[in-house]
Structure formats: C-alpha cells, structure tokens
Design a protein around this motif. Structure first.
Motif, short mmCIF file in Angstrom:
data_model
loop_
_atom_site.label_atom_id
_atom_site.label_comp_id
_atom_site.label_asym_id
_atom_site.label_seq_id
_atom_site.Cartn_x
_atom_site.Cartn_y
_atom_site.Cartn_z
N ASP A 1 12.97 -12.09 -77.07
CA ASP A 1 14.28 -11.56 -76.70
C ASP A 1 14.34 -10.05 -76.95
N ALA A 2 13.52 -9.57 -77.88
CA ALA A 2 13.49 -8.13 -78.17
C ALA A 2 12.91 -7.32 -77.01
N LEU A 3 12.26 -8.00 -76.06
CA LEU A 3 11.72 -7.31 -74.89
C LEU A 3 12.82 -6.68 -74.04
N LYS A 4 14.04 -7.20 -74.17
CA LYS A 4 15.14 -6.66 -73.36
C LYS A 4 15.34 -5.18 -73.64
N VAL A 5 15.25 -4.81 -74.90
CA VAL A 5 15.39 -3.40 -75.29
C VAL A 5 14.09 -2.65 -75.06
N ALA A 6 12.98 -3.26 -75.47
CA ALA A 6 11.68 -2.59 -75.38
C ALA A 6 11.30 -2.24 -73.94
N LEU A 7 11.65 -3.12 -72.99
CA LEU A 7 11.28 -2.92 -71.58
C LEU A 7 12.48 -2.56 -70.71
N ASN A 8 13.64 -2.36 -71.32
CA ASN A 8 14.86 -2.01 -70.59
C ASN A 8 15.15 -3.03 -69.49
N LEU A 9 15.20 -4.30 -69.87
CA LEU A 9 15.39 -5.38 -68.91
C LEU A 9 16.87 -5.68 -68.70
N SER A 10 17.16 -6.30 -67.56
CA SER A 10 18.56 -6.55 -67.19
C SER A 10 18.89 -8.04 -67.10
N TYR A 11 18.08 -8.90 -67.73
CA TYR A 11 18.36 -10.33 -67.58
C TYR A 11 19.72 -10.68 -68.17
N THR A 12 20.37 -11.65 -67.52
CA THR A 12 21.73 -12.04 -67.90
C THR A 12 21.76 -13.24 -68.82
N HIS A 13 20.69 -14.03 -68.82
CA HIS A 13 20.65 -15.23 -69.65
C HIS A 13 19.30 -15.33 -70.36
N PHE A 14 19.35 -15.64 -71.64
CA PHE A 14 18.14 -15.92 -72.41
C PHE A 14 18.24 -17.37 -72.88
N ILE A 15 17.44 -18.23 -72.25
CA ILE A 15 17.52 -19.67 -72.51
C ILE A 15 16.34 -20.12 -73.37
N ARG A 16 16.65 -20.78 -74.46
CA ARG A 16 15.63 -21.42 -75.28
C ARG A 16 15.70 -22.92 -75.03
N THR A 17 14.56 -23.56 -74.89
CA THR A 17 14.59 -24.99 -74.60
C THR A 17 15.05 -25.82 -75.80
N THR A 18 15.24 -25.18 -76.95
CA THR A 18 15.82 -25.87 -78.11
C THR A 18 17.32 -25.58 -78.25
N ASP A 19 17.89 -24.79 -77.33
CA ASP A 19 19.33 -24.54 -77.37
C ASP A 19 20.08 -25.86 -77.15
N PRO A 20 21.13 -26.11 -77.92
CA PRO A 20 21.89 -27.36 -77.76
C PRO A 20 22.38 -27.60 -76.33
N HIS A 21 22.89 -26.55 -75.67
CA HIS A 21 23.41 -26.75 -74.31
C HIS A 21 22.28 -27.04 -73.32
N HIS A 22 21.08 -26.50 -73.59
CA HIS A 22 19.94 -26.80 -72.72
C HIS A 22 19.51 -28.25 -72.91
N ILE A 23 19.51 -28.71 -74.14
CA ILE A 23 19.14 -30.10 -74.43
C ILE A 23 20.10 -31.07 -73.73
N VAL A 24 21.39 -30.79 -73.81
CA VAL A 24 22.39 -31.64 -73.17
C VAL A 24 22.19 -31.66 -71.65
N ALA A 25 21.95 -30.48 -71.07
CA ALA A 25 21.74 -30.39 -69.62
C ALA A 25 20.50 -31.17 -69.19
N ALA A 26 19.41 -31.04 -69.97
CA ALA A 26 18.18 -31.76 -69.66
C ALA A 26 18.39 -33.27 -69.75
N GLN A 27 19.14 -33.70 -70.75
CA GLN A 27 19.42 -35.13 -70.91
C GLN A 27 20.25 -35.66 -69.75
#
Length: 225
Positions: A112-138
């Motif tokens: 996630d630190a790459l956003k600053v290091a590479l001046n990135l513009s991504y709007t979402h950083f999704i981890r597959t262990t995020d609770p909302h990602h787990i619910v969506a996958a289920q």
C-alpha cells in the motif's frame, strides 16, 4: 494520445476481473466513448515477498490507463491490493515465526506504501483478508453453488508451491519446475470443488466474437470443466 501515454506499446493490456484482454490499437479509443464509467484492476500480488520492480511496472502501466480515462471525464474505479491466501504465504509466515495474519498485515502495508512511492492514483486497495471481501466472496460462492455451477470431484495433481500452479509432466524438467528448480514438486490426491466453466462456453465465445476484447492466450480457459 493513448499511444503516447503508453510509450507506443500497444496493444494495451487490461486486467478486468479474472480475465486479461488485449485491446487492438485501432479500437482502443472506441472504448473511451462506450461508457462514462471505467474499471481497471491489477493482478493482486502475493505477500510472500517484498514489492519488486516487475510488479511496479504493471501497476504504473495500469495507473497511466486509469489517469487517461479520468482525463476523459469518466468515473474511474482503479483497483489494487494484495492476495493473502496461499500455501507459500503460510510457509513464509512459518519461516519468520509469525502468525500468518500478522505476517500478511506487515507486507500489505509495504504494498500500500507504493501509492506514495510511485505517485499512484488507485481508488481501492483490496486485501483478500478484508472482512467485506470475505463476505463478497462467500456470497458469490453461494450464488454459483445454488445455480449448479460448483461441483465436487476427486483428482490427482502435481503441484509447484512457488508457481501455485498444477504442473503436467511435459512442463517439468527432470521432475522439477524449471522456474523453481530448488523446490520439490508435490503430489496431491484429494476431493475438491470445481467451477463448471463449460456452462458458459457458448455465451463467452459469442461475447468474444461480438466485442472488441479478445483473450490473450488461446488456452486460458478450459471449457471441459
């Protein structure tokens, strides 16, 4: 303009959900006027190692495409994140004598630190262990299972932990993976779940014929499943 933004390297590679497409140069600009919404995602890197220059190349290229569409006035959703499931991640956590989730937390911060290091513009950083990602996958799993698209069967495979891929005998050199020759090939025989991709064969082939998106690899899908 697009060709200049991408350094003249067209056709451009898109990661769209689980599928990777190639966009023909002559057709690229047609996409821009198809919708005022634009979605792009990188692959999600495994957190079993430090971020490296190879992945930086991919996310910077995706960032260029995302910025281009934002410049067209489109609403852009640019997804990035980390894949925190896999045997090699578990093994690396054990090697460092850490709880797997603690290990993943530490490495996810580095990506996630790459956003600053590479001046990135991504709007979402999704981890597959995020609770909302787990619910969506289920929920996605339940929907597929309810409609008969998931089934069980026994199978035997040779598996490379480094690649996290099944390997056929023709892909091995002296019984070893040529990409990870220091790792032993593991053999598994188990009952597992499969997705019935064959149910979508005709619809997908018609979609590819009708649309300007094309599969990069002819053998990417196995319609026999």
């Amino acid at each position: 303009m697009v060709k200049q933004l991408q350094g003249g390297k067209l056709p451009g590679a898109y990661a769209y959900g689980f599928y990777h497409f190639i966009i023909d140069e002559a057709q690229y600009d047609k996409i821009a006027i198809m919708s005022k919404n634009f979605y792009i995602t990188t692959t999600l890197p495994y957190v079993n190692a430090e971020p490296h220059i190879g992945f930086a190349l991919e996310i910077v290229q995706a960032d260029v495409i995302a910025r281009y569409h934002k410049g067209l006035g489109e609403k852009v959703v640019f997804n990035f994140g980390t894949d925190e499931h896999g045997q090699k991640i578990y093994q690396k956590a054990l090697e460092e004598n850490k709880d797997p989730q603690t290990y993943c937390d530490e490495y996810a911060k580095k990506f996630d630190a790459l956003k600053v290091a590479l001046n990135l513009s991504y709007t979402h950083f999704i981890r597959t262990t995020d609770p909302h990602h787990i619910v969506a996958a289920q929920e996605f799993w339940k929907l597929c299972y309810k409609n008969g698209f998931i089934y069980k069967k026994n199978y035997k495979q040779k598996y490379c932990v480094g690649c996290e891929l099944e390997k056929s005998d023709s892909e091995l050199v002296d019984g070893k993976c040529p990409i990870h020759p220091s790792s032993e090939i593991q053999t598994f025989e188990e009952e597992n779940y499969f997705f019935k991709l064959s149910e979508f064969q005709n619809k997908l082939l018609k979609f590819y014929d009708k649309n300007i998106c094309h599969r990069r690899f002819a053998g990417f899908f196995n319609f026999e499943a």
